[in-house]
Design a protein around this motif. Structure first.
Motif, short mmCIF file in Angstrom:
data_model
loop_
_atom_site.label_atom_id
_atom_site.label_comp_id
_atom_site.label_asym_id
_atom_site.label_seq_id
_atom_site.Cartn_x
_atom_site.Cartn_y
_atom_site.Cartn_z
N GLN A 3 9.46 10.77 -1.08
CA GLN A 3 8.92 11.73 -2.04
C GLN A 3 9.50 13.12 -1.80
N ARG A 4 9.54 13.54 -0.53
CA ARG A 4 10.09 14.85 -0.20
C ARG A 4 11.57 14.91 -0.57
N ALA A 5 12.32 13.85 -0.28
CA ALA A 5 13.76 13.83 -0.60
C ALA A 5 13.97 13.93 -2.11
N LEU A 6 13.23 13.14 -2.86
CA LEU A 6 13.37 13.18 -4.32
C LEU A 6 13.03 14.56 -4.87
N LEU A 11 26.74 13.29 -1.79
CA LEU A 11 26.29 12.81 -0.48
C LEU A 11 24.77 12.62 -0.48
N ARG A 12 24.07 13.50 -1.15
CA ARG A 12 22.62 13.34 -1.27
C ARG A 12 22.28 12.04 -1.99
N MET A 13 22.98 11.76 -3.09
CA MET A 13 22.71 10.55 -3.85
C MET A 13 22.98 9.31 -3.01
N CYS A 14 24.09 9.29 -2.29
CA CYS A 14 24.42 8.15 -1.42
C CYS A 14 23.40 8.00 -0.29
N THR A 15 23.00 9.12 0.28
CA THR A 15 22.03 9.09 1.37
C THR A 15 20.67 8.61 0.87
N LEU A 16 20.24 9.12 -0.27
CA LEU A 16 18.96 8.69 -0.83
C LEU A 16 18.98 7.20 -1.17
N LYS A 17 20.07 6.72 -1.73
CA LYS A 17 20.18 5.29 -2.05
C LYS A 17 20.05 4.46 -0.78
N ALA A 18 20.72 4.87 0.28
CA ALA A 18 20.63 4.16 1.56
C ALA A 18 19.22 4.23 2.13
N MET A 19 18.58 5.40 2.03
CA MET A 19 17.21 5.55 2.51
C MET A 19 16.26 4.61 1.75
N LEU A 20 16.43 4.55 0.44
CA LEU A 20 15.61 3.64 -0.38
C LEU A 20 15.83 2.19 0.03
N ASP A 21 17.09 1.81 0.22
CA ASP A 21 17.40 0.45 0.65
C ASP A 21 16.76 0.14 2.00
N ILE A 22 16.81 1.09 2.90
CA ILE A 22 16.26 0.89 4.24
C ILE A 22 14.74 0.69 4.19
N VAL A 23 14.03 1.60 3.53
CA VAL A 23 12.57 1.50 3.55
C VAL A 23 12.06 0.31 2.74
N ALA A 31 13.65 -2.57 2.60
CA ALA A 31 14.20 -3.80 3.19
C ALA A 31 13.13 -4.76 3.71
N ASP A 32 12.05 -4.20 4.25
CA ASP A 32 10.99 -5.08 4.78
C ASP A 32 9.92 -5.37 3.73
N ARG A 33 10.20 -4.98 2.49
CA ARG A 33 9.34 -5.28 1.33
C ARG A 33 7.98 -4.59 1.38
N LEU A 34 7.87 -3.55 2.21
CA LEU A 34 6.62 -2.81 2.32
C LEU A 34 6.95 -1.34 2.52
N ILE A 35 6.45 -0.49 1.64
CA ILE A 35 6.68 0.94 1.79
C ILE A 35 5.40 1.57 2.33
N ASP A 36 5.47 1.95 3.57
CA ASP A 36 4.37 2.59 4.30
C ASP A 36 4.16 4.01 3.75
N GLY A 37 2.98 4.56 3.97
CA GLY A 37 2.68 5.91 3.51
C GLY A 37 3.63 6.96 4.06
N ARG A 38 4.05 6.80 5.30
CA ARG A 38 4.98 7.76 5.90
C ARG A 38 6.36 7.63 5.29
N GLU A 39 6.77 6.40 4.98
CA GLU A 39 8.04 6.19 4.29
C GLU A 39 7.97 6.81 2.89
N HIS A 40 6.84 6.61 2.24
CA HIS A 40 6.64 7.17 0.90
C HIS A 40 6.75 8.69 0.94
N LEU A 41 6.12 9.32 1.92
CA LEU A 41 6.19 10.77 2.05
C LEU A 41 7.64 11.24 2.22
N LEU A 42 8.39 10.57 3.07
CA LEU A 42 9.79 10.94 3.30
C LEU A 42 10.59 10.82 2.01
#
Length: 138
Positions: A119-122, A92-104, A106-117
């Motif tokens: 990074q913490r998950a990984l 479930l973690r792997m599926c959730t992380l994959k979806a989180m990566l796809d979401i952030v 999706a807009d072709r830009l990874i913001d610092g706050r998205e990066h932090l989230l």
């Protein structure tokens, strides 16, 4: 901050919702990426259940998070870790992380706050619990 049962659909939905709003705006491409990942169906959630979790998350963030200049919500690393702790099953973690990566991404830009989230998950999900060091404050 509200807690959810470990590995529950609400816990997963909250992480997906956080992935969408952590940068301060919700991009339509992020919603499409989540739908494409089909993770809601995988965890037994529907659009109404997801919307309820999003609403509760926004209320909790506004009530509990510190605000930076300009009233942007700042997430504490311990808060992020506590939300990540609600998903314990490795698959479930792997599926959730994959979806989180796809979401952030999706807009072709990874913001610092998205990066932090992400990074913490990984870090949290790839390190066995007995090897984790305490998280410093801040």
């Amino acid at each position: 901050m509200k807690t959810y049962p470990t590995d529950s659909q609400e816990a997963v939905c909250r992480l997906l919702a956080l992935s969408m709003i952590v940068d301060g705006h919700l991009a339509p491409a992020e919603v499409k990426a989540m739908e494409h990942a089909a993770i809601l169906e995988r965890v037994g959630a529907d659009a109404d259940g997801f919307d309820a979790v999003v609403h509760a998350l926004c209320e909790d963030l506004l009530a509990t998070a510190r605000c930076r200049a300009g009233c942007e919500v700042e997430l504490d690393k311990r808060l992020i870790d506590s939300l990540l702790d609600e998903v314990a099953d490795p698959l479930l973690r792997m599926c959730t992380l994959k979806a989180m990566l796809d979401i952030v991404h999706a807009d072709r830009l990874i913001d610092g706050r998205e990066h932090l989230l992400l990074q913490r998950a990984l870090k949290k999900w790839s390190t066995p619990a007995h090897e984790r060091l305490p998280v410093p404050e801040g």
